[in-house]
Design an enzyme around this catalytic site. Structure first.
Site, mmCIF file in Angstrom:
data_model
loop_
_atom_site.group_PDB
_atom_site.id
_atom_site.type_symbol
_atom_site.label_atom_id
_atom_site.label_comp_id
_atom_site.label_asym_id
_atom_site.label_seq_id
_atom_site.Cartn_x
_atom_site.Cartn_y
_atom_site.Cartn_z
ATOM 1 N N ARG A 126 21.592 -24.053 -7.959
ATOM 2 C CA ARG A 126 20.245 -24.576 -7.675
ATOM 3 C C ARG A 126 19.233 -23.873 -8.575
ATOM 4 O O ARG A 126 19.535 -22.853 -9.209
ATOM 5 C CB ARG A 126 19.840 -24.277 -6.218
ATOM 6 C CG ARG A 126 20.684 -24.951 -5.190
ATOM 7 C CD ARG A 126 20.152 -24.731 -3.780
ATOM 8 N NE ARG A 126 20.334 -23.366 -3.305
ATOM 9 C CZ ARG A 126 19.335 -22.528 -3.019
ATOM 10 N NH1 ARG A 126 18.080 -22.910 -3.142
ATOM 11 N NH2 ARG A 126 19.594 -21.307 -2.603
ATOM 12 N N VAL A 181 28.367 -12.910 -5.179
ATOM 13 C CA VAL A 181 28.447 -11.878 -6.223
ATOM 14 C C VAL A 181 28.030 -10.487 -5.744
ATOM 15 O O VAL A 181 28.058 -9.530 -6.512
ATOM 16 C CB VAL A 181 27.653 -12.281 -7.500
ATOM 17 C CG1 VAL A 181 28.391 -13.330 -8.289
ATOM 18 C CG2 VAL A 181 26.234 -12.708 -7.193
ATOM 19 N N SER A 236 11.809 -10.464 -12.828
ATOM 20 C CA SER A 236 10.606 -11.155 -12.317
ATOM 21 C C SER A 236 9.373 -10.368 -12.756
ATOM 22 O O SER A 236 9.447 -9.134 -12.905
ATOM 23 C CB SER A 236 10.655 -11.192 -10.788
ATOM 24 O OG SER A 236 9.396 -11.522 -10.258
ATOM 25 N N TYR A 285 11.748 -6.674 -3.071
ATOM 26 C CA TYR A 285 12.068 -7.581 -4.180
ATOM 27 C C TYR A 285 11.638 -6.947 -5.521
ATOM 28 O O TYR A 285 12.398 -6.957 -6.499
ATOM 29 C CB TYR A 285 11.349 -8.913 -3.947
ATOM 30 C CG TYR A 285 11.609 -9.979 -4.987
ATOM 31 C CD1 TYR A 285 12.861 -10.581 -5.091
ATOM 32 C CD2 TYR A 285 10.587 -10.410 -5.833
ATOM 33 C CE1 TYR A 285 13.091 -11.583 -6.034
ATOM 34 C CE2 TYR A 285 10.809 -11.411 -6.774
ATOM 35 C CZ TYR A 285 12.066 -12.000 -6.869
ATOM 36 O OH TYR A 285 12.294 -12.988 -7.798
ATOM 37 N N ALA A 345 11.284 -3.789 -6.226
ATOM 38 C CA ALA A 345 12.178 -2.669 -6.570
ATOM 39 C C ALA A 345 13.475 -3.197 -7.166
ATOM 40 O O ALA A 345 14.006 -2.649 -8.141
ATOM 41 C CB ALA A 345 12.462 -1.836 -5.317
ATOM 42 N N ILE A 358 7.756 -20.004 -10.616
ATOM 43 C CA ILE A 358 8.534 -21.122 -11.157
ATOM 44 C C ILE A 358 8.898 -22.063 -10.005
ATOM 45 O O ILE A 358 9.226 -21.607 -8.899
ATOM 46 C CB ILE A 358 9.836 -20.605 -11.837
ATOM 47 C CG1 ILE A 358 9.528 -19.537 -12.902
ATOM 48 C CG2 ILE A 358 10.647 -21.759 -12.430
ATOM 49 C CD1 ILE A 358 8.699 -19.994 -14.087
HETATM 50 P P1 NDP Z 1 16.912 -20.364 -5.666
HETATM 51 O O1 NDP Z 1 16.802 -19.817 -4.290
HETATM 52 O O2 NDP Z 1 16.342 -21.707 -5.956
HETATM 53 O O3 NDP Z 1 18.462 -20.348 -6.147
HETATM 54 C C1 NDP Z 1 19.188 -19.169 -6.045
HETATM 55 C C2 NDP Z 1 20.581 -19.395 -6.564
HETATM 56 O O4 NDP Z 1 21.292 -18.152 -6.506
HETATM 57 C C3 NDP Z 1 21.374 -20.380 -5.733
HETATM 58 O O5 NDP Z 1 22.270 -21.078 -6.579
HETATM 59 C C4 NDP Z 1 22.144 -19.467 -4.768
HETATM 60 O O6 NDP Z 1 23.345 -20.045 -4.295
HETATM 61 C C5 NDP Z 1 22.461 -18.319 -5.701
HETATM 62 N N1 NDP Z 1 22.752 -17.052 -5.044
HETATM 63 C C6 NDP Z 1 21.894 -16.220 -4.400
HETATM 64 N N2 NDP Z 1 22.537 -15.135 -3.973
HETATM 65 C C7 NDP Z 1 23.836 -15.274 -4.336
HETATM 66 C C8 NDP Z 1 24.989 -14.488 -4.195
HETATM 67 N N3 NDP Z 1 24.966 -13.323 -3.553
HETATM 68 N N4 NDP Z 1 26.148 -14.925 -4.723
HETATM 69 C C9 NDP Z 1 26.205 -16.102 -5.396
HETATM 70 N N5 NDP Z 1 25.131 -16.893 -5.569
HETATM 71 C C10 NDP Z 1 23.977 -16.488 -5.035
HETATM 72 O O7 NDP Z 1 16.264 -19.262 -6.598
HETATM 73 P P2 NDP Z 1 15.501 -19.405 -8.007
HETATM 74 O O8 NDP Z 1 16.198 -20.374 -8.862
HETATM 75 O O9 NDP Z 1 14.068 -19.575 -7.726
HETATM 76 O O10 NDP Z 1 15.714 -17.930 -8.568
HETATM 77 C C11 NDP Z 1 16.724 -17.596 -9.499
HETATM 78 C C12 NDP Z 1 16.466 -16.196 -10.004
HETATM 79 O O11 NDP Z 1 15.174 -16.150 -10.617
HETATM 80 C C13 NDP Z 1 16.441 -15.154 -8.879
HETATM 81 O O12 NDP Z 1 17.031 -13.960 -9.322
HETATM 82 C C14 NDP Z 1 14.957 -14.955 -8.637
HETATM 83 O O13 NDP Z 1 14.694 -13.677 -8.112
HETATM 84 C C15 NDP Z 1 14.401 -15.127 -10.041
HETATM 85 N N6 NDP Z 1 12.982 -15.498 -10.064
HETATM 86 C C16 NDP Z 1 12.525 -16.665 -9.477
HETATM 87 C C17 NDP Z 1 11.175 -16.984 -9.527
HETATM 88 C C18 NDP Z 1 10.608 -18.227 -8.918
HETATM 89 O O14 NDP Z 1 9.367 -18.367 -8.887
HETATM 90 N N7 NDP Z 1 11.402 -19.169 -8.457
HETATM 91 C C19 NDP Z 1 10.217 -16.089 -10.196
HETATM 92 C C20 NDP Z 1 10.807 -14.917 -10.783
HETATM 93 C C21 NDP Z 1 12.133 -14.642 -10.720
HETATM 94 P P3 NDP Z 1 23.436 -20.572 -2.760
HETATM 95 O O15 NDP Z 1 22.435 -21.673 -2.618
HETATM 96 O O16 NDP Z 1 24.834 -21.062 -2.660
HETATM 97 O O17 NDP Z 1 23.133 -19.375 -1.899
#
Ligand code: NDP
Length: 245
Positions: free
Chosen positions: A13, A62, A140, A153, A155, A186
């Protein structure tokens, strides 16, 4: 995998899914993981493979060593060392610092930081033998810029930037580049969970006056992994519409 292949954690996602699509369109083969969102993961994989691209999805949390080791072992035996590892999987558990329980703190750190340790450590010996590759962290702007309710978050995301600097120094001699991307706000499920007041307040602080798209992040990932990024290591590229300027 016929082409150079890339591992993306959390690719079902949001930003991860867009990175998967962008890199696949640019000729890389992709392996990505997800935890719960199986339907989205399989849909994405099917859509890319039906267009002639190479993609595999693994259900793998992970933050759990056993699950990571199993997937990494299978990938190495099937495809050899990856060209790049993208540490994208991340979660938020917002609360005022004084209200954050130890368990919540540890859950977030395991999910956002321990996961990068486990994934990178498992792949690195193979990448070192290959003598070529990239590690990328999706950090981030919260790592640099304070945000109420996000001490945990922040940290975790600052830890990724620390890992970027030191890993880049350790791994340069093996021709492995290590960089971070620090997105601002985003448009994904994660940002949709913000209250409308918090959302409006954040938009006000963005000079470009709008939320960023996942595509804008994915294109920068493609740049850093491609030849344009060949002499870039140990750096953080901020993609935030000027929020942190
Ligand atoms: P989403 O919540 O939309 O998607 C997160 C994704 O990570 C999903 O595919 C989820 O899978 C997967 N995921 C989370 N934890 C695990 C895990 N332990 N093992 C395997 N898969 C995992 O998040 P975003 O796309 O918004 O964020 C992606 C990255 O970008 C993150 O690290 C976030 O901190 C960073 N970020 C996002 C911002 C934003 O504004 N959106 C801004 C700055 C940074 P599942 O659905 O199966 O749990």
């Amino acid at each position: 995998m016929e082409n150079k292949w890339i591992f993306v954690s959390g690719g079902s996602r949001g930003i991860g899914a867009e990175i998967v699509s962008e890199l696949a369109r640019n000729g890389f083969s992709i392996v990505f993981t997800y935890r719960n969102s199986k339907e989205e993961a399989l849909k994405l994989c099917d859509s890319l493979t039906s267009q002639g691209m190479q993609c595999r999805a693994y259900q793998c949390d992970v933050s759990i060593a056993k699950e990571v080791d199993q997937v990494v072992k299978e990938c190495i035996s099937l495809f050899g060392a990856p060209y790049a590892v993208i540490n994208n999987a991340g979660i938020v558990k917002d609360n005022l610092f004084i209200n954050i329980e130890e368990k919540t703190w540890l859950d977030l750190m395991n999910n956002n930081v321990l996961s990068s340790y486990l994934v990178n450590k498992a792949f690195l010996p193979h990448m070192i033998s290959q003598g070529d590759g990239c590690i990328l962290f999706i950090s981030s702007v919260t790592a640099f810029k304070g945000n109420t309710g996000q001490v945990n978050y922040a940290a975790s995301k600052a830890a990724m930037i620390g890992m970027t600097h030191s890993l880049a120094v350790e791994l340069g001699r093996f021709n492995i580049r290590v960089n971070s991307i620090a997105p601002g706000l985003i448009e994904t499920d994660m940002s949709k969970n913000l209250s409308s007041i918090a959302y409006k307040n954040m938009i006000k602080k963005i000079p470009l006056g709008r939320i960023g798209s996942t595509k804008e992040v994915a294109m920068s990932v493609n740049f850093l992994l491609g030849s344009g990024g060949n002499y870039i290591t140990g750096q953080t590229l901020v993609i935030d519409g000027g929020m942190s300027a």
